[in-house]
Design a protein around this motif. Sequence first.
Motif, PDB file in Angstrom:
ATOM      1  N   THR A 158      83.006  13.665  42.564  1.00 12.21           N
ATOM      2  CA  THR A 158      83.897  14.889  43.334  1.00 12.21           C
ATOM      3  C   THR A 158      82.914  15.989  43.296  1.00 12.21           C
ATOM      4  O   THR A 158      82.637  16.698  44.586  1.00 12.21           O
ATOM      5  N   LYS A 178      80.942  18.062  46.714  1.00 12.29           N
ATOM      6  CA  LYS A 178      81.337  19.491  46.897  1.00 12.29           C
ATOM      7  C   LYS A 178      80.220  20.504  46.859  1.00 12.29           C
ATOM      8  O   LYS A 178      80.090  20.904  47.952  1.00 12.29           O
ATOM      9  N   SER A 190      85.932  24.853  48.488  1.00 10.25           N
ATOM     10  CA  SER A 190      86.371  23.266  48.860  1.00 10.25           C
ATOM     11  C   SER A 190      86.918  22.476  48.044  1.00 10.25           C
ATOM     12  O   SER A 190      86.966  22.673  46.838  1.00 10.25           O
ATOM     13  N   VAL A 220      86.334  16.276  53.072  1.00 10.18           N
ATOM     14  CA  VAL A 220      86.277  17.517  52.110  1.00 10.18           C
ATOM     15  C   VAL A 220      86.691  18.717  53.056  1.00 10.18           C
ATOM     16  O   VAL A 220      86.599  18.865  54.245  1.00 10.18           O
TER      17      VAL A 220
END
Length: 253
Positions: A114, A118, A180, A192
Amino acid sequence: MSTTRHHINRQRRRQARETRPAAPAGRPQSTSVRTGGRGATAVLTPVGAGPADPPAAGDEKAAPARSRRPAVLVLLCALTVLLGGFAGWAHAEAEGLRSEPARSNTALTDLARTSEIKGQVAKAVDRLFSYDHADPGALDKAARDLLTGKAADQHRDLLADVRARADEQKAVITTTVTESAVERLDGDRARVLVYADQSSVATTGKKAATDKESKTDGAAAQDEGVYAAAMLAVDVVHRDGRWLVSALDTFGR
């Protein structure tokens, strides 16, 4: 004298028995008469009746308990059936949830991946939505490097009008991602949500209306700055070790 007195007493007792009213139905009758020394005294005792025995305490408690026992058993049986049905329903629902595609979302469990997504998406959005009229080729290169699939056409349509105005006004557009969040992560695909700040600084070439300029013929350039916030959703796909933008969603804008 004694004989006469006893004779009189016997007659009185006989008359009393003959003149005594009959006992009503259901009323007890006397069963014995005791006599004293000087007179007669009747003692009444109900026939066939004696003091009623009080019910035993254990019987009083046992009777309600016996009456409640069937109701309790029925209730327990009903609860057993109900809980059994609920357990079956819960198991079926759990299996259904596990089989749904949403259950494969690892956005909250795979923290390393993750964070990687980002970081790469933030850099991609900064490049794809920033434009310098003096270096238009930089935006074209960013589109070739970072876009795939329908995202290329979406980006071209979104930026066409912006590029035309920026060239006309000799503007520099800068986009910086401020926040984000990975909404969905499923294998090699992710979505996203991106929040960004945008600034546009243009040199219009207009004359500045000042007292100094009214005394001269020179023209001074005026810089106009515009600032705004933007929000969009970015779909990305993992290819060759990189996350490429596969779709852009500006929420109707």
